[in-house]
Motif scaffolding. Structure first.
Motif: not given
Length: 466
Positions: A91-100, A107-112, A139-143
């Motif tokens: 989510d926007a606060q970098h809390r995990v919602l799904n995945g491993n 050091g990773l920036q959204p849309d960077g 608003g969620d972030i996919l990594v």
């Protein structure tokens, strides 16, 4: 004192050290080549990984949320997608919602831009990955993180290839250097034994010079030429002592005999004026004989001074036509007194580098020698001519000439042919000409002048002209 022997170890030779240096350059070249291959391959693999990561992200983000969740679960558990080392939805606060991915990659920036970092996927150890974070419309972030296992495999392949190439190459280079060093030691050992024989007095011994024409053979050839010259000089030195003793013994014996006769002359046997006249005559003849001895010694010292070669530093541009004119002016009265014609033939204006005084002395000896051996009514001709890159001085006469078998010997010291035994001289005139010619790098040729009825003598001195 015995000369120290050369070291017998192949590892102390210059050839082996040169081989080691070449081996070091070869190893450095292999390392550089491997580094360039690895760098090019790494750049290609990273570019390819980033491209696949962008395509993967575009494919996943185009799905609906239920499908996206299902895709993340499948990619996290499917062995066919191990290249996708991590996939997570935050989510926007970098809390995990799904995945491993249990935590947000530091050091990773959204849309960077795509970053290379280390992640800790669930159920896996830390892995070096190329990762990218994309912000979705809600608003969620996919990594997505793609592993760099290909790069590690490439690194192993390059390292293995480097070892497989470098180790045999280095071993072969060292072995080749040892073989070349052993071969060089054998040749140097043969040369050392030859040098020992030369130092022991065998002056006819020479260093072995093979047909390989390498640096060692060329050096041996130069040393052999030096030994030839030294042997020739030693032979001359051995003969000079005998020649000096022979040429000085006769005038000194005459001096002693005449002085002894003058001393033993009885004053009572004849008037005193006659005794004084006899004494003066003996003294005069003794002075003539001593002058002859001094002339021999002076000529020898002069030849030694010229052969020393130090006068090359005083070389200037000399006009040969002016030298010819000066010599003719000097010797024309002497030739006229002996009823010999001294003429100039074909004197061209030409200049050569040399010592003017020595060249005048060379011409003077040639003219003096020609006048001495030319009978009354004869003719002596002198001239100078130019050739491409050369200048030639010529002195010809109508005398008895020089036999072909003696033309090289007359340039040696104290040599006098049978034809000249009755003529006063020391046999050093043409030796002085040869020494001056050698100092100037000249070629001296002796031939018949073609005069009739006598063959005459023609001496040509060829000098280098600028």
């Amino acid at each position: 004192m015995q000369r120290p022997r050369a070291a017998g170890s192949i590892f102390s030779t210059g050839t082996f050290r040169l081989s080691i240096g070449a081996t070091a350059f070869l190893a450095a070249a292999l390392l550089l080549q491997s580094a360039l291959i690895f760098w090019q391959t790494t750049s290609y693999q990273i570019m390819r990984t980033d491209l696949l990561l962008a395509r993967e992200a575009a494919l996943i983000t185009a799905q609906t949320r239920p499908v996206l969740d299902q895709q993340l679960r499948m990619r996290a558990s499917d062995d066919l997608h191990l290249l996708i080392a991590g996939a997570g939805l935050f989510d926007a606060q970098h809390r995990v919602l799904n995945g491993n991915l249990p935590t947000w990659p530091e050091g990773l920036q959204p849309d960077g831009p795509v970053r290379q970092l280390v992640v800790h996927p669930t159920g896996q150890g830390p892995r070096a990955v190329r990762a990218q974070a994309l912000r979705l419309r809600n608003g969620d972030i996919l990594v997505l993180a793609r592993g760099l296992r290909d790069l590690e495999e490439v690194r192993q392949v390059v390292l293995r290839a480097l070892l497989l190439c470098a180790v045999p190459s280095v071993v072969l280079a060292v072995a080749g250097g040892a073989w070349l060093s052993h071969r060089a030691l054998l040749r140097v050992g043969i040369m050392h034994r030859a040098i020992d024989r030369i130092m022991a007095g065998d002056l006819h011994e020479r260093l072995p010079a093979g047909r390989e024409r390498d640096d060692l053979d060329r050096l041996a050839g130069s040393v052999n030429r030096m030994l030839d010259r030294l042997e020739h000089l030693l032979d001359e030195i051995k003969g000079v002592g005998d020649d000096i003793a022979h040429d000085l013994r006769t005038p000194l014996a005459r001096v002693r005999t005449r002085l002894e006769r003058a001393r033993n002359a009885s004053p009572g046997a004849e008037p005193m004026p006659a005794s004084a006249e006899l004494l003066n005559e003996a003294v005069d003849r003794a002075i003539v004989d001593l002058d002859q001895c001094f002339a021999v010694i002076t000529a020898l010292l002069r030849i030694g001074e010229i052969e020393n070669g130090r006068r090359r530093a005083a070389f200037t541009s000399v006009a040969l036509d002016e030298l010819v004119a000066d010599i003719v002016d000097l010797y024309e009265p002497i030739a006229e007194a002996r009823q010999i014609a001294l003429v100039v033939e074909g004197c061209e204006p030409v200049r050569v580098p040399g010592d003017r005084d020595l060249l005048i002395e060379l011409l003077a000896n040639l003219i003096d020698n020609a006048i001495k051996f030319t009978p009354e009514g004869g003719r002596v001709a002198i001239g100078a001519s130019a050739r491409p890159g050369e200048a030639v001085l010529r002195v010809g006469d109508t005398g008895p000439g020089i036999a072909p078998a003696e033309r090289e010997a007359v340039l040696g010291r104290f040599y006098r042919s049978d034809k000249s035994r009755h003529i006063a001289g020391s046999g050093l005139g043409l030796s002085l000409v040869g020494a001056i010619g050698h100092l100037h790098g000249a070629r001296i040729a002796i031939s018949d002048a073609g005069a009739s009825p006598r063959p005459g003598c023609l001496i040509e001195v060829t000098l280098a002209a600028p």
